[in-house]
Design a protein around this motif. Structure first.
Motif, PDB file in Angstrom:
ATOM      1  N   UNK A   1      18.049  54.909  17.933  1.00 43.93           N
ATOM      2  CA  UNK A   1      16.967  53.866  17.478  1.00 43.93           C
ATOM      3  C   UNK A   1      15.766  54.213  17.785  1.00 43.93           C
ATOM      4  N   UNK A   2      15.636  54.697  19.275  1.00 40.42           N
ATOM      5  CA  UNK A   2      14.104  54.910  19.696  1.00 40.42           C
ATOM      6  C   UNK A   2      13.535  56.174  19.107  1.00 40.42           C
ATOM      7  N   UNK A   3      14.535  57.310  18.927  1.00 42.04           N
ATOM      8  CA  UNK A   3      13.942  58.275  17.866  1.00 42.04           C
ATOM      9  C   UNK A   3      13.530  57.834  16.610  1.00 42.04           C
ATOM     10  N   UNK A   4      14.016  56.910  15.878  1.00 39.99           N
ATOM     11  CA  UNK A   4      13.702  56.467  14.607  1.00 39.99           C
ATOM     12  C   UNK A   4      12.263  55.704  14.755  1.00 39.99           C
ATOM     13  N   UNK A   5      12.296  54.887  15.769  1.00 42.94           N
ATOM     14  CA  UNK A   5      11.101  54.359  16.125  1.00 42.94           C
ATOM     15  C   UNK A   5       9.552  55.159  16.555  1.00 42.94           C
ATOM     16  N   UNK A   6      10.044  56.181  17.065  1.00 44.62           N
ATOM     17  CA  UNK A   6       9.096  57.193  17.732  1.00 44.62           C
ATOM     18  C   UNK A   6       8.367  57.985  16.361  1.00 44.62           C
ATOM     19  N   UNK A   7       9.188  58.097  15.386  1.00 41.17           N
ATOM     20  CA  UNK A   7       8.560  58.847  14.125  1.00 41.17           C
ATOM     21  C   UNK A   7       8.075  57.635  13.074  1.00 41.17           C
ATOM     22  N   UNK A   8       7.901  56.527  13.200  1.00 39.09           N
ATOM     23  CA  UNK A   8       7.386  55.555  12.377  1.00 39.09           C
ATOM     24  C   UNK A   8       5.972  55.581  12.509  1.00 39.09           C
ATOM     25  N   UNK A   9       5.398  55.526  11.316  1.00 39.97           N
ATOM     26  CA  UNK A   9       3.953  55.636  10.879  1.00 39.97           C
ATOM     27  C   UNK A   9       3.436  54.362  10.198  1.00 39.97           C
ATOM     28  N   UNK A  10       4.205  53.796   9.243  1.00 44.06           N
ATOM     29  CA  UNK A  10       3.750  52.564   8.392  1.00 44.06           C
ATOM     30  C   UNK A  10       3.531  51.321   9.289  1.00 44.06           C
ATOM     31  N   UNK A  11       4.430  50.930  10.082  1.00 46.75           N
ATOM     32  CA  UNK A  11       3.921  49.616  11.054  1.00 46.75           C
ATOM     33  C   UNK A  11       2.693  49.868  11.713  1.00 46.75           C
ATOM     34  N   UNK A  12       2.357  51.082  12.346  1.00 46.28           N
ATOM     35  CA  UNK A  12       1.385  51.209  12.921  1.00 46.28           C
ATOM     36  C   UNK A  12      -0.089  51.230  12.364  1.00 46.28           C
ATOM     37  N   UNK A  13      -0.029  51.593  11.126  1.00 47.59           N
ATOM     38  CA  UNK A  13      -1.174  51.556  10.201  1.00 47.59           C
ATOM     39  C   UNK A  13      -1.699  49.971  10.102  1.00 47.59           C
ATOM     40  N   UNK A  14      -0.629  49.011  10.101  1.00 48.37           N
ATOM     41  CA  UNK A  14      -1.437  47.674   9.798  1.00 48.37           C
ATOM     42  C   UNK A  14      -1.630  47.057  11.081  1.00 48.37           C
ATOM     43  N   UNK A  15      -1.353  47.683  12.417  1.00 43.14           N
ATOM     44  CA  UNK A  15      -1.847  47.058  13.483  1.00 43.14           C
ATOM     45  C   UNK A  15      -3.043  47.952  14.288  1.00 43.14           C
ATOM     46  N   UNK A  16      -3.628  48.830  13.279  1.00 36.59           N
ATOM     47  CA  UNK A  16      -4.723  49.567  13.746  1.00 36.59           C
ATOM     48  C   UNK A  16      -4.431  50.792  14.727  1.00 36.59           C
ATOM     49  N   UNK A  17      -3.330  51.119  14.841  1.00 35.25           N
ATOM     50  CA  UNK A  17      -3.294  52.300  15.668  1.00 35.25           C
ATOM     51  C   UNK A  17      -3.424  53.667  15.019  1.00 35.25           C
ATOM     52  N   UNK A  18      -4.222  53.772  13.938  1.00 34.17           N
ATOM     53  CA  UNK A  18      -4.361  54.858  13.224  1.00 34.17           C
ATOM     54  C   UNK A  18      -5.867  55.414  13.147  1.00 34.17           C
ATOM     55  N   UNK A  19      -6.752  54.616  13.191  1.00 28.83           N
ATOM     56  CA  UNK A  19      -8.341  54.822  12.840  1.00 28.83           C
ATOM     57  C   UNK A  19      -8.814  54.804  14.118  1.00 28.83           C
ATOM     58  N   UNK A  20      -8.311  54.674  15.518  1.00 30.15           N
ATOM     59  CA  UNK A  20      -9.052  54.440  16.601  1.00 30.15           C
ATOM     60  C   UNK A  20      -8.842  56.100  17.273  1.00 30.15           C
ATOM     61  N   UNK A  21     -10.077  56.519  17.792  1.00 27.48           N
ATOM     62  CA  UNK A  21     -10.052  57.809  18.624  1.00 27.48           C
ATOM     63  C   UNK A  21     -10.230  57.476  20.075  1.00 27.48           C
ATOM     64  N   UNK A  22      -9.124  57.608  20.753  1.00 25.57           N
ATOM     65  CA  UNK A  22      -9.216  57.539  22.352  1.00 25.57           C
ATOM     66  C   UNK A  22      -9.536  58.690  22.752  1.00 25.57           C
ATOM     67  N   UNK A  23     -10.764  58.746  23.539  1.00 24.59           N
ATOM     68  CA  UNK A  23     -11.185  59.946  24.214  1.00 24.59           C
ATOM     69  C   UNK A  23     -10.934  60.154  25.571  1.00 24.59           C
ATOM     70  N   UNK A  24     -10.209  59.208  26.120  1.00 19.21           N
ATOM     71  CA  UNK A  24      -9.921  59.464  27.558  1.00 19.21           C
ATOM     72  C   UNK A  24      -8.338  59.123  27.702  1.00 19.21           C
ATOM     73  N   UNK A  25      -7.801  59.722  28.767  1.00 21.46           N
ATOM     74  CA  UNK A  25      -6.619  59.209  29.309  1.00 21.46           C
ATOM     75  C   UNK A  25      -6.554  57.878  29.733  1.00 21.46           C
ATOM     76  N   UNK A  26      -5.649  57.053  29.635  1.00 20.14           N
ATOM     77  CA  UNK A  26      -5.527  55.796  30.381  1.00 20.14           C
ATOM     78  C   UNK A  26      -5.803  55.616  31.915  1.00 20.14           C
ATOM     79  N   UNK A  27      -6.473  54.581  32.276  1.00 20.79           N
ATOM     80  CA  UNK A  27      -6.745  54.695  33.699  1.00 20.79           C
ATOM     81  C   UNK A  27      -5.685  54.234  34.614  1.00 20.79           C
TER      82      UNK A  27
END
Length: 452
Positions: A365-391
């Motif tokens: 189930x985790x492997x299936x979730x890891x490869x999913x793209x469609x749900x992430x498109x609708x919550x905005x995780x596709x167009x953002x360019x993260x330039x730095x690693x998380x603090x």
């Protein structure tokens, strides 16, 4: 005559033919079985052919993304332009933008060519500087801001070249392709060949592709998938922390404790139906509930993990219930017979025996979730360019980020062929993670499985 005729007849009740004799009907049946076996072998061979073709395409198109072309040039860093006050104050030095460093980098490239005796047909240094990545001046600026003592010296830097020059050495760009190119021409490629011969330009392993962040569309040579990998990691932590306990608890209740009535039948039917719902529906639900109603941060891995948790729960529940059903009823009866309660019977005996199947279903189930793209498109995780690693940990969950499949989708739709190359490279990394998770599931299954 009657006696002679009767003597030639077979005895009453004797078989008409021997079992060892192959009749026409047997021949037809054997031929049918042989054809079916041939169809099966042909189907397997066709499937393996497509699999080999797929893997060959992925590896052939993606491996160049793990290499990048760099050029080594000497850049003069004059104090008069970078630190007029001479106090070496980092805040003052940082005020000089990349536009102030760009002429210095271009002049350094021209001086390096002159020092190596390589002919430069471009009277203007900015025309020659088109061979370099637009991030080259930013690379030099970052080095100077980090170490102000470099000012006043001539320092060697290893800088990225443009995606066109890099594509030339990878076979993606030909000299004939540059006839209509506004940035490069064949003379630039001739200079690049001479710089390679002089040892100034090399194509080497690019660790920044694995560890770096995404870049703008004008700088594909600088783009990396490292930050997106962290985004996927934080999402999977959310899925694991929520989906596993909720899914297992739901399965135990439905399988071991829930009464058999219309309500539980309705719940079971809906769980089975949810497993077949398209993933984009969960994305719409997440957008409405978690972002618009709960006002959680958009593009955050926390929201992505919550959405993927909803999508993964039916898979974990179904696999867990199947594992619980596979435990023989005699285990339950024996536990109850020696005085254990229903709760003790389930948690001390049934659940440990079903754990291999539960872990296997969870990892799948985790492997299936890891490869999913469609749900992430609708919550905005596709167009953002993260330039730095998380603090930190909180930043990893709540700051906007992307995920590996969403990043690959973003690269694939960009115009520059260098991004298409990086999309294939990202697929290799994603498949590596998926294969690792599935191998772990197989190992756990083989290690703890019991046959009854």
């Amino acid at each position: 005559m009657s006696d002679a005729t009767s003597s030639n007849r077979a005895p009453q009740g004797a078989p008409k033919s021997s079992l060892l004799t192959e009749t026409k009907r047997t021949k037809r049946r054997n031929a049918s079985e042989a054809r079916f076996k041939g169809y099966g072998i042909a189907a397997i061979a066709l499937g393996l052919t497509f699999l080999v073709f797929l893997l060959t395409s992925i590896v052939g198109n993606g491996l160049p993304a793990f290499k990048q072309t760099f050029v080594t040039i000497a850049v003069e860093l004059p104090e008069a332009k970078l630190d007029k006050s001479g106090v070496r104050d980092p805040e003052v030095i940082a005020k000089v933008t990349t536009f102030g460093y760009k002429p210095l980098v271009e002049a350094g490239l021209a001086d390096t060519l002159a020092a190596q005796g390589i002919e430069n047909p471009y009277p203007k240094a900015k025309d020659l500087g088109k061979m370099l990545s637009s991030s080259a001046s930013a690379q030099v600026r970052d080095a100077v801001v980090a170490n102000p003592d470099l000012i006043g010296q001539t320092v060697e830097f290893r800088l990225l070249v443009s995606s066109r020059v890099d594509g030339y050495f990878k076979g993606r760009v030909k000299a004939a392709d540059l006839e209509r190119d506004k940035n490069l021409d064949a003379a630039h490629l001739d200079i690049a060949d001479q710089m390679v011969a002089a040892g100034l330009m090399k194509t080497v392993f690019n660790a920044d592709f694995i560890l770096g962040a995404d870049a703008s569309e004008s700088r594909p040579e600088q783009a990396g998938i490292g930050v997106s990998m962290l985004g996927s990691l934080f999402m999977m932590l959310v899925v694991l922390a929520l989906a596993l306990p909720i899914g297992v608890a739901t399965s135990i209740y439905l399988e071991e404790f829930a009464p058999q009535n219309r309500l539980t039948d309705l719940i079971e039917v809906n769980i089975s139906n949810l497993a077949a719902v398209p993933s984009i529906v969960f994305g719409i639900l997440g957008l409405a509930v978690f972002i618009q109603f709960a006002h959680l941060p958009q593009s955050a891995p926390l929201v992505g993990g919550l959405v993927l948790t909803l999508m993964t729960l039916p898979t974990i529940i179904i696999s867990t219930r199947a594992s619980l059903k596979a435990v023989p009823p005699s285990i339950r009866d024996a536990a109850l017979g020696v005085g254990a309660s229903k709760m003790q019977s389930v948690f001390h005996h049934v659940l440990p025996l079903a754990m291999p199947g539960i872990l296997t279903g969870t990892i799948i189930g985790l492997a299936q979730a890891l490869g999913e793209t469609a749900p992430l498109l609708l919550i905005g995780m596709v167009g953002y360019i993260a330039s730095n690693m998380p603090d930190g940990i909180a930043s990893g969950f709540f700051d906007p980020n992307s995920a590996m499949p969403a990043q690959i989708y973003e690269w694939a739709k960009r115009a520059d062929p260098a991004y298409y190359e990086r999309a294939w490279g990202g697929i290799i990394i994603l498949l590596g993670f998926l294969m690792t998770m599935n191998i772990i599931a197989v190992i756990l299954r083989r290690r703890f499985e019991r046959r009854w």
